[in-house]
Design a protein around this motif. Structure first.
Motif, mmCIF file in Angstrom:
data_model
loop_
_atom_site.group_PDB
_atom_site.id
_atom_site.type_symbol
_atom_site.label_atom_id
_atom_site.label_comp_id
_atom_site.label_asym_id
_atom_site.label_seq_id
_atom_site.Cartn_x
_atom_site.Cartn_y
_atom_site.Cartn_z
ATOM 1 N N LYS A 1 -37.166 -18.731 -53.360
ATOM 2 C CA LYS A 1 -38.223 -17.845 -52.863
ATOM 3 C C LYS A 1 -38.229 -16.579 -53.720
ATOM 4 N N PRO A 2 -39.369 -15.924 -53.820
ATOM 5 C CA PRO A 2 -39.424 -14.668 -54.575
ATOM 6 C C PRO A 2 -38.561 -13.602 -53.909
ATOM 7 N N THR A 3 -38.080 -12.648 -54.690
ATOM 8 C CA THR A 3 -37.325 -11.533 -54.133
ATOM 9 C C THR A 3 -38.211 -10.782 -53.143
ATOM 10 N N PRO A 4 -37.734 -10.550 -51.924
ATOM 11 C CA PRO A 4 -38.592 -9.932 -50.900
ATOM 12 C C PRO A 4 -38.731 -8.426 -51.101
ATOM 13 N N CYS A 5 -39.604 -7.831 -50.312
ATOM 14 C CA CYS A 5 -39.684 -6.370 -50.265
ATOM 15 C C CYS A 5 -39.025 -5.907 -48.976
ATOM 16 N N CYS A 6 -38.638 -4.669 -48.931
ATOM 17 C CA CYS A 6 -37.968 -4.087 -47.772
ATOM 18 C C CYS A 6 -38.698 -2.784 -47.478
ATOM 19 N N SER A 7 -39.647 -2.834 -46.566
ATOM 20 C CA SER A 7 -40.529 -1.693 -46.385
ATOM 21 C C SER A 7 -40.961 -1.575 -44.936
ATOM 22 N N ARG A 8 -41.574 -0.474 -44.625
ATOM 23 C CA ARG A 8 -42.105 -0.287 -43.273
ATOM 24 C C ARG A 8 -43.368 -1.100 -43.042
ATOM 25 N N ASN A 9 -44.048 -1.463 -44.133
ATOM 26 C CA ASN A 9 -45.324 -2.173 -43.990
ATOM 27 C C ASN A 9 -45.449 -3.284 -45.026
ATOM 28 N N CYS A 10 -44.407 -4.136 -45.143
ATOM 29 C CA CYS A 10 -44.430 -5.211 -46.145
ATOM 30 C C CYS A 10 -45.641 -6.108 -46.003
ATOM 31 N N SER A 11 -45.981 -6.439 -44.764
ATOM 32 C CA SER A 11 -47.015 -7.451 -44.541
ATOM 33 C C SER A 11 -48.408 -6.866 -44.386
ATOM 34 N N LEU A 12 -48.522 -5.543 -44.483
ATOM 35 C CA LEU A 12 -49.839 -4.936 -44.303
ATOM 36 C C LEU A 12 -50.605 -4.919 -45.618
ATOM 37 N N SER A 13 -51.888 -5.156 -45.553
ATOM 38 C CA SER A 13 -52.745 -5.106 -46.735
ATOM 39 C C SER A 13 -54.128 -4.652 -46.306
#
Length: 210
Positions: free
Chosen positions: A167-179
């Motif tokens: 899997k791709p390296t993930p992000c670690c954020s408050r809003n990873c899935s928001l667009s």
């Protein structure tokens, strides 16, 4: 114009399916190139495989299309001596996943390594079972107030036989899935609504989209 042609060519290759070099039991790489041919793989064959055997008939090279699961299983079955070509009675298999990638000699790595994930997670930390070696699994933990997005949050990331993470390296954020989204709001502007209700509706919409 050249870039456009390159993109169109790549899209045509993808739509036509993966193509791999194919030969069976060639006695040398030169013979495989001379007598083999390019073959379009079936829909479920997403890999190109090289197979190198050494035994009573000498060195035999075969190249073909292969399923991803079969490639992974074959790689695991390679013993620590299998890919040493001076060993008698051995077989070594390895795969690649791009167009025509197995046509040249493909070096079968005994112990593939993936690019290290350590230090790659901003606002979090990474722990791996066996570093970046084959079958090692890495897990991602975010700082307080952040989260890892998607299934990788629970399953982690595993180094596969081809030297790539599953899997791709993930992000670690408050809003990873928001667009950003386009939203259409329809309002009833018929005469029965009235001017006062119209002002109320438009004010509510303005407050909603702020």
């Amino acid at each position: 114009m050249f870039a456009t042609l390159v993109i169109i060519t790549a899209l045509l290759q993808l739509s036509a399916g993966l193509r791999c070099w194919t030969c069976e039991n060639a006695k040398s790489e030169l013979e495989c190139q001379r007598e083999g041919h390019l073959q379009t793989c079936k829909e479920n064959e997403r890999q190109c495989q090289n197979e190198i055997r050494r035994g009573g008939h000498g060195l035999l090279i075969s190249k073909r299309c292969k399923q991803l699961a079969a490639c992974s299983n074959n790689f695991v079955q390679n013993s620590k001596f299998q890919c040493e070509y001076h060993q008698w009675s051995s077989v070594c298999r390895c795969c690649c996943s791009s167009y025509h990638c197995n046509s040249p000699g493909l070096a079968c790595r005994k112990t593939p390594r993936c690019e290290s994930q350590i230090g790659k997670l901003r606002n979090g930390e990474v722990t791996c079972e066996k570093g970046s070696t084959h079958r090692s699994r890495c897990f991602f933990k975010c700082k307080a107030g952040y989260y890892v997005d998607g299934e990788i949050a629970t399953e982690g990331n595993q180094c596969m036989w081809d030297g790539e993470w599953d899997k791709p390296t993930p992000c670690c954020s408050r809003n990873c899935s928001l667009s950003a989204l386009d939203i259409i709001i329809a309002l009833d502007s018929s005469s029965s609504i009235g001017a006062e209700n119209w002002v109320t509706m438009t004010t509510m919409v303005k407050d909603f989209v702020k």
